[in-house]
Design a protein around this motif. Structure first.
Motif, short mmCIF file in Angstrom:
data_model
loop_
_atom_site.label_atom_id
_atom_site.label_comp_id
_atom_site.label_asym_id
_atom_site.label_seq_id
_atom_site.Cartn_x
_atom_site.Cartn_y
_atom_site.Cartn_z
N GLY A 85 -18.67 -0.03 -11.95
CA GLY A 85 -17.66 -1.05 -11.76
C GLY A 85 -16.55 -0.71 -10.79
N VAL A 86 -16.84 0.14 -9.80
CA VAL A 86 -15.78 0.55 -8.86
C VAL A 86 -16.15 0.33 -7.39
CG1 VAL A 86 -14.73 2.23 -10.43
CG2 VAL A 86 -16.60 2.96 -8.91
N ARG A 87 -17.25 -0.35 -7.13
CA ARG A 87 -17.63 -0.56 -5.72
C ARG A 87 -16.54 -1.26 -4.93
NH1 ARG A 87 -17.40 -0.93 -1.35
NH2 ARG A 87 -18.92 -1.47 0.26
N GLU A 88 -15.91 -2.28 -5.53
CA GLU A 88 -14.92 -3.07 -4.81
C GLU A 88 -13.62 -2.31 -4.54
OE1 GLU A 88 -14.19 -3.62 -9.18
OE2 GLU A 88 -15.95 -3.52 -7.86
N ASP A 143 -5.75 3.51 -0.17
CA ASP A 143 -6.94 2.97 0.48
C ASP A 143 -8.06 3.99 0.28
OD1 ASP A 143 -8.86 1.79 2.06
OD2 ASP A 143 -7.81 2.12 3.96
N LEU A 144 -9.11 3.62 -0.44
CA LEU A 144 -10.18 4.55 -0.79
C LEU A 144 -11.39 4.34 0.12
CD1 LEU A 144 -10.11 4.29 -4.70
CD2 LEU A 144 -8.64 5.65 -3.18
N LYS A 145 -11.95 5.46 0.59
CA LYS A 145 -13.14 5.43 1.45
C LYS A 145 -14.10 6.53 1.02
CE LYS A 145 -10.23 4.04 5.39
NZ LYS A 145 -10.58 2.61 5.46
N ILE A 146 -15.36 6.38 1.39
CA ILE A 146 -16.37 7.41 1.15
C ILE A 146 -17.00 7.80 2.49
CG2 ILE A 146 -18.67 7.88 0.18
CD1 ILE A 146 -17.88 6.21 -2.24
N VAL A 147 -17.15 9.09 2.71
CA VAL A 147 -17.88 9.61 3.87
C VAL A 147 -18.94 10.57 3.30
CG1 VAL A 147 -17.78 10.91 6.02
CG2 VAL A 147 -15.88 9.41 5.37
N SER A 148 -20.21 10.18 3.42
CA SER A 148 -21.26 10.91 2.70
C SER A 148 -22.55 10.94 3.49
CB SER A 148 -21.51 10.24 1.34
OG SER A 148 -22.69 10.73 0.75
N ASP A 149 -23.30 12.02 3.31
CA ASP A 149 -24.63 12.15 3.92
C ASP A 149 -25.72 11.72 2.94
OD1 ASP A 149 -26.47 12.72 5.89
OD2 ASP A 149 -26.62 14.84 5.42
N ALA A 150 -25.37 10.92 1.94
CA ALA A 150 -26.37 10.33 1.06
C ALA A 150 -26.90 9.07 1.75
CB ALA A 150 -25.75 10.02 -0.30
N ASN A 151 -26.98 7.95 1.07
CA ASN A 151 -27.34 6.69 1.73
C ASN A 151 -26.70 5.54 0.99
OD1 ASN A 151 -29.54 5.19 -0.02
ND2 ASN A 151 -30.10 7.37 -0.07
N ILE A 152 -26.59 4.40 1.66
CA ILE A 152 -25.80 3.30 1.13
C ILE A 152 -26.40 2.72 -0.15
CG2 ILE A 152 -26.92 1.52 2.54
CD1 ILE A 152 -23.16 1.78 1.67
N PHE A 153 -27.72 2.69 -0.28
CA PHE A 153 -28.32 2.15 -1.50
C PHE A 153 -27.98 3.01 -2.71
CE2 PHE A 153 -31.64 1.70 -4.68
CZ PHE A 153 -31.71 0.32 -4.84
N MET A 198 0.83 -1.20 0.00
CA MET A 198 0.00 0.00 0.00
C MET A 198 0.87 1.25 0.00
SD MET A 198 -3.13 -1.04 -0.05
CE MET A 198 -4.11 0.33 0.49
N ALA A 199 0.34 2.31 -0.57
CA ALA A 199 1.11 3.55 -0.70
C ALA A 199 1.18 4.33 0.60
CB ALA A 199 0.48 4.42 -1.79
N GLY A 200 0.48 3.91 1.64
CA GLY A 200 0.48 4.66 2.89
C GLY A 200 -0.41 5.88 2.82
N ILE A 201 -1.36 5.88 1.89
CA ILE A 201 -2.24 7.03 1.68
C ILE A 201 -3.70 6.57 1.75
CG2 ILE A 201 -2.92 8.88 0.09
CD1 ILE A 201 -0.15 8.48 -1.26
N VAL A 202 -4.51 7.30 2.50
CA VAL A 202 -5.94 7.06 2.56
C VAL A 202 -6.64 8.23 1.88
CG1 VAL A 202 -7.95 6.70 4.05
CG2 VAL A 202 -5.72 5.77 4.72
N VAL A 203 -7.44 7.94 0.87
CA VAL A 203 -8.18 8.98 0.15
C VAL A 203 -9.65 8.87 0.54
CG1 VAL A 203 -8.74 10.00 -2.07
CG2 VAL A 203 -6.55 8.84 -1.76
N VAL A 204 -10.19 9.94 1.11
CA VAL A 204 -11.58 9.96 1.55
C VAL A 204 -12.38 10.90 0.65
CG1 VAL A 204 -13.16 10.46 3.45
CG2 VAL A 204 -10.89 9.50 3.93
N PHE A 205 -13.37 10.35 -0.02
CA PHE A 205 -14.23 11.12 -0.92
C PHE A 205 -15.58 11.39 -0.28
CE2 PHE A 205 -11.46 8.73 -3.77
CZ PHE A 205 -11.22 9.59 -4.84
N ASP A 206 -16.07 12.61 -0.43
CA ASP A 206 -17.50 12.86 -0.31
C ASP A 206 -18.14 12.27 -1.58
OD1 ASP A 206 -20.01 14.01 0.40
OD2 ASP A 206 -19.58 15.73 -0.88
N ALA A 243 -6.06 6.01 -8.54
CA ALA A 243 -5.67 6.11 -7.13
C ALA A 243 -5.60 4.74 -6.48
CB ALA A 243 -6.67 7.00 -6.38
N HIS A 244 -6.53 3.88 -6.83
CA HIS A 244 -6.51 2.52 -6.29
C HIS A 244 -5.32 1.74 -6.82
CE1 HIS A 244 -7.77 -1.76 -5.99
NE2 HIS A 244 -8.24 -1.36 -4.83
#
Length: 274
Positions: free
Chosen positions: A109-112, A89-99, A1-9, A83-84
């Motif tokens: 094709g990028v959920r995984e 390490d890619l993450k999402i933090v969002s006030d939408a919803n999981i569905f 791993m690159a030692g980087i965490v990318v957090v997307f809204d 980025a992947h």
């Protein structure tokens, strides 16, 4: 791993609109939503609107097809994939919803590629209706948010703190967002982290007014093309810096290499810091 965490809204960061508004607009429920907006919190209202959508004969398949058509800049998906591939390490933090989020990501094709998605829980019940619940149950206890900018159901700063607590100290975090709710987590970023606000969006205005409270490097972007260019440049610069530090350490040299910051001329005003 690159030692980087990318957090997307998600809304207006990965996609070009607000997913809640997009679904309701496309299904013809905008007027009713606007009529009810002043009567309850947004998150609760979205659950109510999904009942109205179901009662009017719209199906989960109808919602799914609308989500597949969600507008997105053509360089966003390549940026996520790159980025992947670079080991982030890619993450999402969002006030939408999981569905909404998972349906969209699976379609492209990028959920995984995302290790975590922090958002409002949702599921399809036995009647085929989408239920949406708050990330934090504000009916039981209020959120301990010091900025008073976050919605009652989610303070992204709390999520970022949990992510930070799970990381080793050498990990660097890159946070991308656009909205008012993205300002609070920006205050939690460290000097070694990077903040990528969308320029001329609400979070950018707040950052411009409160620059002295942000310690992370700021790299603004305007569209998906700039997001891709800046994000990949940052990742490559961080990786190069880490490799140089490792080489120096192996040679008994403890000097460090700092990633150069993009000049950000911002005005400041006094606020209560987080």
């Amino acid at each position: 791993m690159a030692g980087i965490v990318v957090v997307f809204d998600f809304d207006k960061t990965i996609i070009e609109c607000d997913s809640d508004n997009w679904v309701l607009d496309q299904l013809g429920f905008t007027d009713l939503f606007n009529q009810l907006l002043s009567t309850m919190p947004w998150n609760s209202l979205m659950d109510r609107m999904m009942k109205e959508v179901h009662d009017q004969g719209k199906t989960i398949e109808d919602i799914t097809e609308v989500l597949k058509r969600t507008p997105i800049h053509p360089r966003i998906i390549p940026a996520i994939k790159s980025a992947h591939e670079l080991g982030c390490d890619l993450k999402i933090v969002s006030d939408a919803n999981i569905f909404f989020i998972e349906t969209f990501l699976k379609h492209h094709g990028v959920r995984e590629l995302f290790s975590e998605i922090h958002t409002n829980p949702s599921f399809v019940n036995e009647e085929g209706r989408l239920r949406i619940f708050p990330h934090h149950d504000f009916t039981k206890s209020p959120l301990p948010c010091n900025t008073n900018l976050c919605p009652p159901n989610m303070c992204k700063a709390m999520v970022i703190e949990k992510i930070q607590a799970s990381l080793s100290t050498e990990k660097k975090l890159i946070y991308l967002g656009d909205g008012i709710g993205d300002f609070c987590p920006s205050l939690k970023l460290k000097e070694t982290d990077f903040l990528m606000p969308r320029k001329d969006f609400p979070v950018w205005d707040l950052i411009c007014q409160n620059k002295k409270h942000i310690v992370a490097e700021i790299h603004e972007w305007s569209d998906g093309g700039e997001l891709e260019h800046i994000l990949l440049h940052l990742i490559n610069s961080i990786v190069s810096s880490m490799e140089e530090n490792n080489n120096n350490n192996n040679n008994g040299n403890s000097s460090s290499h700092l990633v150069s910051a993009v000049d950000c001329k911002l005005q400041t005003i006094s606020v209560t810091a987080h």
